[in-house]
Enzyme design. Sequence first.
Site, PDB file in Angstrom:
ATOM      1  N   GLU A   1       8.119  32.728  53.564  1.00  0.00           N
ATOM      2  CA  GLU A   1       7.265  33.785  54.117  1.00  0.00           C
ATOM      3  C   GLU A   1       7.809  34.299  55.449  1.00  0.00           C
ATOM      4  OE1 GLU A   1       6.454  30.849  52.952  1.00  0.00           O
ATOM      5  OE2 GLU A   1       4.406  30.741  52.182  1.00  0.00           O
TER       6      GLU A   1
ATOM      7  N   GLY B   1      26.044  10.278  27.630  1.00  0.00           N
ATOM      8  CA  GLY B   1      27.210  10.918  27.026  1.00  0.00           C
ATOM      9  C   GLY B   1      27.688  10.019  25.908  1.00  0.00           C
TER      10      GLY B   1
ATOM     11  N   THR C   1      29.388   4.912  23.277  1.00  0.00           N
ATOM     12  CA  THR C   1      29.766   5.302  24.641  1.00  0.00           C
ATOM     13  C   THR C   1      31.093   4.716  25.094  1.00  0.00           C
ATOM     14  OG1 THR C   1      28.593   3.420  25.539  1.00  0.00           O
ATOM     15  CG2 THR C   1      27.361   5.462  25.342  1.00  0.00           C
ATOM     16  N   ALA C   2      31.637   3.749  24.342  1.00  0.00           N
ATOM     17  CA  ALA C   2      32.924   3.139  24.700  1.00  0.00           C
ATOM     18  C   ALA C   2      33.444   2.374  23.497  1.00  0.00           C
ATOM     19  CB  ALA C   2      32.748   2.177  25.873  1.00  0.00           C
TER      20      ALA C   2
ATOM     21  N   ARG D   1      24.084  17.163  39.086  1.00  0.00           N
ATOM     22  CA  ARG D   1      24.141  16.315  40.288  1.00  0.00           C
ATOM     23  C   ARG D   1      23.831  17.151  41.526  1.00  0.00           C
ATOM     24  NH1 ARG D   1      29.587  12.500  40.154  1.00  0.00           N
ATOM     25  NH2 ARG D   1      28.968  11.115  38.457  1.00  0.00           N
TER      26      ARG D   1
ATOM     27  N   ASP E   1      33.721   1.581  36.560  1.00  0.00           N
ATOM     28  CA  ASP E   1      34.418   2.877  36.636  1.00  0.00           C
ATOM     29  C   ASP E   1      34.936   3.168  38.039  1.00  0.00           C
ATOM     30  OD1 ASP E   1      33.374   2.991  34.122  1.00  0.00           O
ATOM     31  OD2 ASP E   1      31.882   4.547  34.548  1.00  0.00           O
TER      32      ASP E   1
ATOM     33  N   GLU F   1      22.341  -0.817  29.579  1.00  0.00           N
ATOM     34  CA  GLU F   1      21.281  -1.720  30.015  1.00  0.00           C
ATOM     35  C   GLU F   1      20.224  -1.007  30.870  1.00  0.00           C
ATOM     36  OE1 GLU F   1      22.757  -5.390  31.679  1.00  0.00           O
ATOM     37  OE2 GLU F   1      20.793  -5.775  32.593  1.00  0.00           O
TER      38      GLU F   1
ATOM     39  N   SER G   1      16.357  -0.041  30.020  1.00  0.00           N
ATOM     40  CA  SER G   1      15.232  -0.494  30.850  1.00  0.00           C
ATOM     41  C   SER G   1      14.361   0.675  31.290  1.00  0.00           C
ATOM     42  CB  SER G   1      15.720  -1.198  32.118  1.00  0.00           C
ATOM     43  OG  SER G   1      16.587  -2.231  31.800  1.00  0.00           O
TER      44      SER G   1
END
EC number: 3.5.4.26
Length: 367
Positions: A52, A154, A161-162, A184, A200, A303, A307
Amino acid sequence: MSDELFMARALELARRGIYTTTPNPNVGCVIVRDGEIVGEGWHQRAGEPHAEVHALRMAGERARGATAYVTLEPCSHFGRTPPCCDALLAAGIRRVVAAMQDPNPQVAGRGLYRLQQAGVDVSHGLMMQEAERLNRGFLKRMRTGFPWVQLKLGASLDGRTAMASGESQWITSPQARRDVQHFRAMSSAILSSSATVLADDASLTVRWQELNADLQQQLAPDSLRQPVRVVIDSKNRITPQQRLINQPGETWLARLNEDHQTWPASVHQLSLPAVNQRVDIVSLLMLLGKRQINTLWVEAGAELTGSLLQAGVVDELIVYLAPKLLGDAARGLCQLPGLSYLADAPGFIFSDVRQIGPDVRLILTPQ
Ligand code: AOF
Ligand code: ZN
């Protein structure tokens, strides 16, 4: 022009703040006199003037007798800045159209009430759905104390995933990873686990070179806001040597007990209650809300992902699927221990499906 068109413009202005305003909401304002826009503004950064105030400055004397369209109820309190309703009254605004009320307990209807008491023609609710959508994180935090939680996943076409060896770089495409950078950049904080960070050597940052060209134009490389990195580290496995510790922006280590190593000033240890010798996730989310985290972007392994889903605290899933098959010896997307009946399987509703480069991006909300 109609009220809707002016409010749509105010919403468009508000969106310019999506990378910068946290912990404050995104707010836009348009001032209209005799059917003509005489002032426009949006909130840019917490601590700086509200939407404003920018719009009134642009309008100057032309604000007298004009209508103000705002995407959120004008504030009535002294925060980092003085109340917007006083500024609107002092400028001689005669009508205020707000898309929605501000659930901040310090405002919560008082802004509109004060304006009405002073003789201003006041209404709210115009394009409320769009305004709600714009500030999902801020609004959830104000209403519940918890941040808005987005879980990024992903995987391959078969949900892996792997490889069994742990090899995972890269399953999704560079285009998908650029898209992740954009999410992000919008988030107040990024949550991960020490297992993922260690595996990673992740940095969990927004990197200007990896943003899309249109975003690069909007955000200067040296003024890029880094979301807070939050790492669940129940066993104090993160050390000052990890790559993410020395990145720009803050790192918060969610632990059961603090250690006494020497950490840079940008690192904070949060002591949290334990459940089965692990950091209690619900307590962590509550603490993040108290520390003004509006939106939490989660990038973690099977994991923590499991959760969070089992705790029922996920508001949205963002899934990137790569057109590859990894086979059933490869690692799965999420651990859901104790799940044995189909009737108990968590269900979701697709809210957006699109192709990102060679991959597909799915956005889902829990059922
Ligand atoms: C408005 N217009 O553009 C924004 C509002 O600490 P402060 O002074 O920045 O106040 C922050 C609070 O003000 C924030 O929590 C929210 O309730 C409201 N934000 N209000 O009238 C704006 N950004
Ligand atoms: Zn204000």
